[in-house]
Design an enzyme around this catalytic site. Structure first.
Site, PDB file in Angstrom:
ATOM      1  CG  ASP A 134      10.615 -36.721  51.026  1.00 35.30           C
ATOM      2  OD1 ASP A 134      11.076 -35.705  50.499  1.00 35.30           O
ATOM      3  OD2 ASP A 134       9.482 -36.751  51.562  1.00 35.30           O
ATOM      4  CB  SER A 135      13.757 -35.091  46.338  1.00 37.12           C
ATOM      5  OG  SER A 135      15.004 -34.946  46.991  1.00 37.12           O
ATOM      6  CG  ASP A 193      13.052 -35.181  53.813  1.00 38.90           C
ATOM      7  OD1 ASP A 193      12.615 -34.438  54.713  1.00 38.90           O
ATOM      8  OD2 ASP A 193      13.087 -34.858  52.617  1.00 38.90           O
ATOM      9  CE  LYS A 201      13.612 -31.513  54.357  1.00 39.53           C
ATOM     10  NZ  LYS A 201      12.295 -31.812  53.770  1.00 39.53           N
ATOM     11  CD  GLU A 251       9.767 -27.731  48.220  1.00 35.12           C
ATOM     12  OE1 GLU A 251      10.078 -28.410  49.229  1.00 35.12           O
ATOM     13  OE2 GLU A 251       9.633 -28.207  47.079  1.00 35.12           O
TER      14      GLU A 251
HETATM   15  O1  KIV Z   1      13.351 -33.944  49.615  1.00 28.82           O
HETATM   16  C1  KIV Z   1      13.991 -32.926  49.357  1.00 28.82           C
HETATM   17  O2  KIV Z   1      14.875 -32.905  48.506  1.00 28.82           O
HETATM   18  C2  KIV Z   1      13.649 -31.720  50.116  1.00 28.82           C
HETATM   19  C3  KIV Z   1      14.328 -30.434  49.765  1.00 28.82           C
HETATM   20  C4  KIV Z   1      14.120 -30.034  48.399  1.00 28.82           C
HETATM   21  C5  KIV Z   1      14.029 -29.348  50.742  1.00 28.82           C
HETATM   22  O3  KIV Z   1      12.863 -31.791  51.000  1.00 28.82           O
END
Ligand code: KIV
Length: 296
Positions: free
Chosen positions: A54-55, A93, A123, A192
């Site tokens: 979700d980044s 995610d 996730k 994290e």
């Molecule tokens: O959203 C993301 O990129 C993440 C990772 C950095 C673990 O959750």
């Protein structure tokens, strides 16, 4: 193994093969990807897990944090990534709000990832308090990846993006979270923003593979954000980020060169143009000549 020996066909990465990595002490590699082209490149480079994180809220959509991105926006990217991934294990995610309202809602959203985007796992952020929910999703035949420590969806509760697990109470809390996820049967646990000593303890304690980001070298695997390793974030990188390329410089150079070529009429050249077939060209010249002699 992360590095497939030359000549051997690449195998498909699965939940079982990730566990095997942990048992054999073979580091697991994971990168985020958010579109078809980057997913293809990451997969072809031999990375074990592709994470549609979700980044993407920040890296692809320009939001301030991960809280605004919706399940529909995530699905749009996950579908494109699916089309680019052949061998890696594909995790998507669950965005903020997609699993916080009710377990039914969470299972429905997780199932959308499987049905519409071909995700192999979803996730979910959070430890002990998410264990029952995670069991519900696993009961629906959907593997789940856990995520504890600095969980960006809790930014407002944490009061910023701060390293977690720095005192004895917090360490105990993190250990309980990790054990709860391990018992719930997650496919892997993302750690994290925690001290390396704590990540090492968790990794030694649980049977589930741990994937660290800002959690030191003793995890079973490492994940970084694609845009971080290629300098595409327009901000100072976090301490744990290592840059492996400068795509911002490459892209800027290419775009400026294109612009300069157009302004100076260097682009396109004759070789970069389509041409009429010989006979059509001759016929056209005859027509044009006739027209101009009639005007004279
Ligand atoms: O959203 C993301 O990129 C993440 C990772 C950095 C673990 O959750």
């Amino acid at each position: 193994m992360s590095l497939t020996p030359i000549g051997e066909p690449r195998r498909k990465i699965t939940v079982a093969s990730l566990r095997e990595n942990k048992l054999q002490h073979q580091p697991i590699t994971c990168l985020t990807a958010y579109d078809y082209a980057t997913a293809r490149l990451v997969d072809a480079a031999g990375v074990d897990i592709v994470l549609v994180g979700d980044s993407l809220a920040m890296t692809m959509l320009g939001y301030e944090n991960t809280l605004s991105v919706t399940i529909d926006e995530m699905l749009h990217h996950a579908k494109a990534v699916r089309r680019g991934v052949k061998h890696a294990f594909l995790i998507a995610d669950m965005p903020y709000g997609s699993y916080h309202v009710s377990p039914d809602d969470a299972v429905r959203n997780a199932a959308r990832y499987v049905k519409e985007a071909g995700a192999e796992a979803v996730k979910v952020e959070g430890g002990e308090k998410r264990a029952d929910l995670i069991r519900r999703i696993i009961d629906a035949e959907i593997p789940v990846a856990g995520h504890i420590g600095l969980t960006p969806q809790s930014v407002n509760v944490m009061g910023g993006y701060k390293v977690q697990g720095k005192d004895l109470t917090a360490i105990e809390h993190l250990m309980r979270d990790a054990v709860a996820l391990d018992r719930a049967g997650v496919a892997c646990i993302y750690l994290e923003g925690i001290p390396r000593e704590v990540a090492a303890m968790i990794t030694a304690e649980v049977e589930t593979p741990t994937i660290g980001i800002g959690a030191g070298p003793d995890c079973d695997g490492q994940v970084l954000v694609f845009h971080d390793i290629l300098n595409l974030t327009f901000q100072q990188p976090a301490k744990f980020v290592r840059r492996y390329g400068d795509a911002a410089a490459e892209i800027t150079h290419a775009v400026q060169a294109f612009r300069a070529d157009v302004l100076s009429r260097q682009y396109p050249s004759d070789a970069e143009s389509y041409h009429l077939p010989k006979e059509t060209k001759a016929a056209l010249e005859t027509v044009l000549e006739r027209k101009s002699s009639m005007r004279r």
